[in-house]
Design an enzyme around this catalytic site. Sequence first.
Site, PDB file in Angstrom:
ATOM      1  CB  CYS A 114      -1.314  -0.304   0.953  1.00 51.05           C
ATOM      2  SG  CYS A 114      -2.264  -1.368   1.130  1.00 51.05           S
ATOM      3  CG  HIS A 262      -3.798   3.330   1.747  1.00 48.64           C
ATOM      4  ND1 HIS A 262      -3.536   3.212   0.998  1.00 48.64           N
ATOM      5  CD2 HIS A 262      -4.060   1.774   2.778  1.00 48.64           C
ATOM      6  CE1 HIS A 262      -3.990   2.207   0.322  1.00 48.64           C
ATOM      7  NE2 HIS A 262      -3.998   1.186   1.831  1.00 48.64           N
ATOM      8  CG  ASN A 292      -6.873  -1.019   1.214  1.00 53.67           C
ATOM      9  OD1 ASN A 292      -5.695   0.029  -0.057  1.00 53.67           O
ATOM     10  ND2 ASN A 292      -6.733  -1.542   2.126  1.00 53.67           N
TER      11      ASN A 292
HETATM   12  O1  UT7 Z   1      -3.673  -1.154   3.437  1.00 54.30           O
HETATM   13  C1  UT7 Z   1      -3.161  -1.743   4.295  1.00 54.30           C
HETATM   14  C2  UT7 Z   1      -3.700  -1.335   5.733  1.00 54.30           C
HETATM   15  N1  UT7 Z   1      -4.720  -1.542   6.197  1.00 54.30           N
HETATM   16  C3  UT7 Z   1      -5.404  -1.741   6.716  1.00 54.30           C
HETATM   17  O2  UT7 Z   1      -5.105  -0.736   7.108  1.00 54.30           O
HETATM   18  C4  UT7 Z   1      -6.538  -1.666   7.757  1.00 54.30           C
HETATM   19  C5  UT7 Z   1      -6.377  -2.027   9.159  1.00 54.30           C
HETATM   20  N2  UT7 Z   1      -7.325  -2.129  10.322  1.00 54.30           N
HETATM   21  C6  UT7 Z   1      -8.700  -2.141  10.224  1.00 54.30           C
HETATM   22  O3  UT7 Z   1      -8.584  -1.231   9.217  1.00 54.30           O
HETATM   23  C7  UT7 Z   1      -9.446  -2.607  10.896  1.00 54.30           C
HETATM   24  O4  UT7 Z   1      -8.938  -3.762  12.044  1.00 54.30           O
HETATM   25  C8  UT7 Z   1     -10.654  -3.810  10.049  1.00 54.30           C
HETATM   26  C9  UT7 Z   1     -11.453  -2.811   9.052  1.00 54.30           C
HETATM   27  C10 UT7 Z   1      -9.826  -4.886   9.473  1.00 54.30           C
HETATM   28  C11 UT7 Z   1     -11.809  -4.229  11.367  1.00 54.30           C
HETATM   29  O5  UT7 Z   1     -12.207  -3.238  11.857  1.00 54.30           O
HETATM   30  P1  UT7 Z   1     -11.978  -3.611  14.211  1.00 54.30           P
HETATM   31  O6  UT7 Z   1     -13.178  -2.748  13.932  1.00 54.30           O
HETATM   32  O7  UT7 Z   1     -10.388  -3.952  14.501  1.00 54.30           O
HETATM   33  O8  UT7 Z   1     -13.114  -4.827  13.806  1.00 54.30           O
HETATM   34  P2  UT7 Z   1     -11.945  -6.842  14.577  1.00 54.30           P
HETATM   35  O9  UT7 Z   1     -11.477  -6.376  13.718  1.00 54.30           O
HETATM   36  O10 UT7 Z   1     -12.041  -6.674  15.860  1.00 54.30           O
HETATM   37  O11 UT7 Z   1     -13.679  -7.247  14.354  1.00 54.30           O
HETATM   38  C12 UT7 Z   1     -15.039  -6.857  15.510  1.00 54.30           C
HETATM   39  C13 UT7 Z   1     -15.430  -8.091  14.777  1.00 54.30           C
HETATM   40  C14 UT7 Z   1     -15.210  -9.629  15.254  1.00 54.30           C
HETATM   41  O12 UT7 Z   1     -16.274 -10.266  15.552  1.00 54.30           O
HETATM   42  P3  UT7 Z   1     -16.555 -10.392  17.356  1.00 54.30           P
HETATM   43  O13 UT7 Z   1     -14.445 -10.997  17.368  1.00 54.30           O
HETATM   44  O14 UT7 Z   1     -16.492  -9.569  17.870  1.00 54.30           O
HETATM   45  O15 UT7 Z   1     -17.629 -11.556  17.255  1.00 54.30           O
HETATM   46  C15 UT7 Z   1     -14.662  -9.804  13.762  1.00 54.30           C
HETATM   47  O16 UT7 Z   1     -15.301 -11.878  13.552  1.00 54.30           O
HETATM   48  O17 UT7 Z   1     -16.495  -8.165  13.670  1.00 54.30           O
HETATM   49  C16 UT7 Z   1     -15.965  -9.218  13.063  1.00 54.30           C
HETATM   50  N3  UT7 Z   1     -16.016  -9.361  11.546  1.00 54.30           N
HETATM   51  C17 UT7 Z   1     -16.852  -9.162  10.962  1.00 54.30           C
HETATM   52  N4  UT7 Z   1     -18.209  -8.770  11.337  1.00 54.30           N
HETATM   53  C18 UT7 Z   1     -19.048  -8.798   9.843  1.00 54.30           C
HETATM   54  C19 UT7 Z   1     -14.641  -9.337  10.599  1.00 54.30           C
HETATM   55  N5  UT7 Z   1     -15.061  -8.825   9.735  1.00 54.30           N
HETATM   56  C20 UT7 Z   1     -16.536  -8.940   9.340  1.00 54.30           C
HETATM   57  C21 UT7 Z   1     -17.240  -8.034   8.533  1.00 54.30           C
HETATM   58  N6  UT7 Z   1     -18.635  -8.308   8.856  1.00 54.30           N
HETATM   59  N7  UT7 Z   1     -17.139  -8.194   7.507  1.00 54.30           N
END
Ligand code: UT7
Length: 335
Positions: A114, A262, A292
């Site tokens: 990225c 980004h 992204n």
């Molecule tokens: O481009 C390169 C750089 N990339 C980045 O900078 C990305 C950085 N990270 C992020 O943007 C965020 O961490 C995400 C958008 C990827 C995820 O958001 P989050 O608030 O950190 O969510 P999480 O991974 O902690 O997941 C929260 C919950 C989980 O469920 P439980 O464990 O709380 O029951 C996941 O299983 O959301 C669940 N989950 C989803 N639910 C519905 C994960 N993906 C999904 C989904 N739909 N697509």
Amino acid sequence: MARRAKITGTGMYVPERVVTNEDLAKLMDTSDEWIRQRSGIAERRHIEPGQTPSDLALAASRRALDAAGLDASDIDCIVLATLSPEADFPGTSFFLQDKLEAGDTPCFDLRAQCSGFGYALSVAKSFIEAGQFRRILLLGCEVHSTGLDFTDAGRDVAVLFGDGAGAVVLEANEDASDTSALLEIRLHAQGKFAKKLWVEAPGSGIAPARMTHELIDQGRHFPHMQGKFVFKNAVTRMPEVLIEALNATSLKLDDVDLFLFHQANLRINDYVAQQLEIPPEKCLNNIQRYGNCSAASIPILLDEAVREGQLERGQVVAMTTFGSGFSWSCAVARY
Ligand code: UT7
């Protein structure tokens, strides 16, 4: 007068096919509400069957060349940043070079995920300032959609990424009265976090064929990310490198007319802007429409800014990236 590198043309292309959050919710356990709340994304573009990365790059290149008033034959070198090459080797740039009918113009792919476009800008700036090339076509180009896991197992990553290409023409500027130039670019990397966001296979360290049925069964040919860890690093590194790059110039945060971050997550960008007290109207985002696009995110955003009149000649733009590697960068330019 020292030779400086000036942006003389920009272009972008995204595939026609719009994939909404609702479309993805039909394939996996996700929802429009979750995707919008966590990332800001409403839709992204995916290629049609048969479309390739170099097709996207070609369309973006033609627009950038038109904007610069140049033909492909005027270009001295093509640098294409990608993490999703058309073929493992020779990558994407060679297919693009052929489609552009660019003769024997040198071309190569650059891989910094990225942050690829920031790294590519730095390489091109050095080429021009050193006098090796006068006119460089620079691209960020990604096709993610053919490499994502659209089942529940891949939902945390698959909903985030989109396909697209952005292009920039950089030319030597030796006119002392013309202040347009890439002013400063700062690059960083931290390989100890390489596996926090990566695609493991195929890989040349995997014997005997770089890929096994077992790896495929385990989904290890898809990207995997520790989202929260990446998020925390992104919101630390992006402001850090932005300030570092500005400090290397005589400019202050207030002197920057437009901030391009980004496009990984709208929450990341809002948080960074808030931390630095940057007014929201100085930040441009398009992740809502394209998701992204990795190395293509910044040049797509730059082209939209130019075409929509949000970046005018003489104004200062700061382009900040963070991504897999980890890699991060900031380029400050007077447009
Ligand atoms: O481009 C390169 C750089 N990339 C980045 O900078 C990305 C950085 N990270 C992020 O943007 C965020 O961490 C995400 C958008 C990827 C995820 O958001 P989050 O608030 O950190 O969510 P999480 O991974 O902690 O997941 C929260 C919950 C989980 O469920 P439980 O464990 O709380 O029951 C996941 O299983 O959301 C669940 N989950 C989803 N639910 C519905 C994960 N993906 C999904 C989904 N739909 N697509």
